[in-house]
Design a protein around this motif. Structure first.
Motif, PDB file in Angstrom:
ATOM      1  N   UNK A  12     -26.881 -30.209  -7.950  1.00 20.47           N
ATOM      2  CA  UNK A  12     -25.952 -29.517  -7.347  1.00 20.47           C
ATOM      3  C   UNK A  12     -26.365 -27.861  -7.325  1.00 20.47           C
ATOM      4  N   UNK A  13     -25.672 -27.305  -6.383  1.00 24.90           N
ATOM      5  CA  UNK A  13     -26.021 -25.817  -6.424  1.00 24.90           C
ATOM      6  C   UNK A  13     -25.786 -24.855  -7.548  1.00 24.90           C
ATOM      7  N   UNK A  14     -24.366 -24.991  -8.075  1.00 27.79           N
ATOM      8  CA  UNK A  14     -23.948 -24.310  -9.051  1.00 27.79           C
ATOM      9  C   UNK A  14     -24.782 -24.213 -10.425  1.00 27.79           C
ATOM     10  N   UNK A  15     -25.493 -25.573 -10.220  1.00 26.95           N
ATOM     11  CA  UNK A  15     -25.942 -25.671 -11.646  1.00 26.95           C
ATOM     12  C   UNK A  15     -27.529 -25.322 -11.247  1.00 26.95           C
ATOM     13  N   UNK A  16     -27.878 -25.268 -10.236  1.00 26.92           N
ATOM     14  CA  UNK A  16     -29.408 -24.824 -10.147  1.00 26.92           C
ATOM     15  C   UNK A  16     -29.704 -23.401  -9.455  1.00 26.92           C
ATOM     16  N   UNK A  17     -28.618 -22.619  -8.996  1.00 27.85           N
ATOM     17  CA  UNK A  17     -29.062 -21.491  -8.462  1.00 27.85           C
ATOM     18  C   UNK A  17     -29.874 -20.517  -9.329  1.00 27.85           C
ATOM     19  N   UNK A  18     -29.501 -20.315 -10.427  1.00 30.47           N
ATOM     20  CA  UNK A  18     -30.219 -19.199 -11.028  1.00 30.47           C
ATOM     21  C   UNK A  18     -31.707 -19.986 -11.526  1.00 30.47           C
ATOM     22  N   UNK A  19     -31.851 -21.468 -11.620  1.00 25.43           N
ATOM     23  CA  UNK A  19     -32.951 -21.958 -11.621  1.00 25.43           C
ATOM     24  C   UNK A  19     -34.301 -21.554 -10.794  1.00 25.43           C
ATOM     25  N   UNK A  20     -33.503 -21.815  -9.536  1.00 23.89           N
ATOM     26  CA  UNK A  20     -34.271 -21.598  -8.186  1.00 23.89           C
ATOM     27  C   UNK A  20     -34.764 -20.057  -8.387  1.00 23.89           C
ATOM     28  N   UNK A  21     -33.731 -19.345  -8.695  1.00 17.86           N
ATOM     29  CA  UNK A  21     -34.171 -17.955  -8.628  1.00 17.86           C
ATOM     30  C   UNK A  21     -34.959 -17.528  -9.645  1.00 17.86           C
ATOM     31  N   UNK A  22     -35.019 -17.944 -10.653  1.00 15.76           N
ATOM     32  CA  UNK A  22     -36.053 -17.481 -11.924  1.00 15.76           C
ATOM     33  C   UNK A  22     -37.611 -18.177 -11.305  1.00 15.76           C
ATOM     34  N   UNK A  23     -37.313 -19.590 -11.025  1.00 18.33           N
ATOM     35  CA  UNK A  23     -38.661 -20.373 -10.915  1.00 18.33           C
ATOM     36  C   UNK A  23     -39.451 -20.019  -9.999  1.00 18.33           C
ATOM     37  N   UNK A  24     -38.620 -19.544  -8.777  1.00 22.19           N
ATOM     38  CA  UNK A  24     -39.500 -19.281  -7.464  1.00 22.19           C
ATOM     39  C   UNK A  24     -40.500 -18.362  -7.485  1.00 22.19           C
ATOM     40  N   UNK A  25     -40.500 -17.223  -8.475  1.00 24.47           N
ATOM     41  CA  UNK A  25     -41.333 -16.212  -8.695  1.00 24.47           C
ATOM     42  C   UNK A  25     -42.579 -16.829  -9.687  1.00 24.47           C
ATOM     43  N   UNK A  26     -42.282 -17.823 -10.489  1.00 23.24           N
ATOM     44  CA  UNK A  26     -43.306 -17.928 -11.531  1.00 23.24           C
ATOM     45  C   UNK A  26     -44.126 -19.348 -10.906  1.00 23.24           C
ATOM     46  N   UNK A  34     -32.016 -35.896  -5.613  1.00 23.91           N
ATOM     47  CA  UNK A  34     -31.891 -37.222  -5.614  1.00 23.91           C
ATOM     48  C   UNK A  34     -30.769 -37.652  -6.574  1.00 23.91           C
ATOM     49  N   UNK A  35     -29.578 -37.887  -6.243  1.00 25.40           N
ATOM     50  CA  UNK A  35     -28.271 -38.124  -6.874  1.00 25.40           C
ATOM     51  C   UNK A  35     -27.467 -39.069  -6.331  1.00 25.40           C
ATOM     52  N   UNK A  36     -27.737 -40.531  -6.367  1.00 26.90           N
ATOM     53  CA  UNK A  36     -26.790 -41.579  -6.138  1.00 26.90           C
ATOM     54  C   UNK A  36     -25.773 -41.889  -6.853  1.00 26.90           C
ATOM     55  N   UNK A  37     -25.350 -40.935  -7.902  1.00 28.79           N
ATOM     56  CA  UNK A  37     -24.558 -41.173  -8.794  1.00 28.79           C
ATOM     57  C   UNK A  37     -23.122 -40.695  -7.981  1.00 28.79           C
ATOM     58  N   UNK A  42     -18.885 -38.533   1.029  1.00 28.25           N
ATOM     59  CA  UNK A  42     -18.459 -37.299   1.504  1.00 28.25           C
ATOM     60  C   UNK A  42     -18.571 -36.189   0.442  1.00 28.25           C
ATOM     61  N   UNK A  43     -18.395 -36.364  -0.593  1.00 27.66           N
ATOM     62  CA  UNK A  43     -18.770 -35.524  -1.643  1.00 27.66           C
ATOM     63  C   UNK A  43     -20.215 -35.303  -1.844  1.00 27.66           C
ATOM     64  N   UNK A 171     -18.162 -34.484 -12.826  1.00 34.55           N
ATOM     65  CA  UNK A 171     -19.684 -34.797 -12.938  1.00 34.55           C
ATOM     66  C   UNK A 171     -20.256 -35.403 -11.652  1.00 34.55           C
ATOM     67  N   UNK A 172     -19.651 -36.385 -11.281  1.00 35.79           N
ATOM     68  CA  UNK A 172     -20.239 -37.020 -10.061  1.00 35.79           C
ATOM     69  C   UNK A 172     -19.861 -38.448  -9.612  1.00 35.79           C
ATOM     70  N   UNK A 173     -19.931 -39.366 -10.855  1.00 38.41           N
ATOM     71  CA  UNK A 173     -19.866 -40.866 -10.323  1.00 38.41           C
ATOM     72  C   UNK A 173     -18.201 -40.995 -10.209  1.00 38.41           C
ATOM     73  N   UNK A 174     -17.770 -42.344  -9.725  1.00 34.85           N
ATOM     74  CA  UNK A 174     -16.456 -42.434  -9.443  1.00 34.85           C
ATOM     75  C   UNK A 174     -15.484 -42.455 -10.809  1.00 34.85           C
ATOM     76  N   UNK A 175     -16.370 -43.013 -11.998  1.00 34.24           N
ATOM     77  CA  UNK A 175     -15.686 -43.003 -13.216  1.00 34.24           C
ATOM     78  C   UNK A 175     -15.270 -41.545 -13.620  1.00 34.24           C
TER      79      UNK A 175
END
Ligand code: SF4
Length: 181
Positions: A12-26, A34-37, A42-43, A171-175
């Motif tokens: 998801x975006x909140x979990x990855x925004x800083x990773x994208x920010x720092x990895x893009x330069x390196x 890929x998140x079929x869970x 709609x979610x 987290x993501x799944x119905x449970x």
């Protein structure tokens, strides 16, 4: 100068925004969604839209995989009552990481990783062995990074707030949704 090709599984975006920010330069970074869970669809679409937004802002390519929720439910059959962090979650991580490692192998990536370790309830120690198992299987290096460390959570929270990015409550799944509601 050669930049290593890095495929980042993104939950998801909140979990990855800083990773994208720092990895893009390196690295030569590509985001892999890929998140079929995620339930309901709609979610799933809502979370995906936010990842697309982040990728557009950073000018990063995103691979959008199928929403094969039916397959996810088949695999989790019998594990409905597992607590969060139990066997169902390990299988859920494995399904998503295997798909990422396989794609990385088939498309000439040097390495892969996952934003899953950013989640406050996700223990990196339970994700790393799965990532390394598929790294060996597909011959791609797994970047075993606990992405919630080194002040990234605080930085990520700020970046998410500034952009008004949607942050889910489960987290993501119905449970996991049932537990939260
Ligand atoms: S709680 Fe999260 S990690 Fe565990 S099975 Fe559900 S979606 Fe997957």
């Amino acid at each position: 100068m050669y930049m290593q090709k890095f495929l980042l599984h993104t939950c998801c975006a909140p979990c990855s925004i800083t990773i994208i920010d720092e990895s893009k330069e390196k690295y030569d970074l590509t985001v892999f969604f890929y998140n079929p869970n995620i339930h309901p669809e709609e979610e799933y679409l809502k979370r995906k839209r936010e990842v697309v937004r982040v990728c557009e802002e950073w000018g990063v390519l995103m691979v959008d995989m199928d929403y094969d929720a039916e397959n996810w439910h088949k695999i989790m059959n019998g594990l409905e009552d597992e607590p969060e962090g139990g066997v169902r979650c390990k299988k859920c991580f494995a399904l998503r990481l295997e798909k990422t490692a396989q794609y990385a192998h088939e498309h000439g990536f040097d390495m892969y990783s996952t934003s899953l370790t950013s989640g406050r309830n996700k223990k990196a120690d339970s994700i790393f062995p799965i990532g390394e198992f598929f790294a060996k299987k597909y011959g791609v290096f797994f970047l075993a990074e606990d992405w919630k460390k080194s002040g990234r959570q605080e930085k990520g929270r700020k970046m998410v707030e500034e952009r008004g990015i949607y942050r889910q409550k489960y987290c993501g799944c119905v449970y996991s949704k049932k537990v939260e509601s």
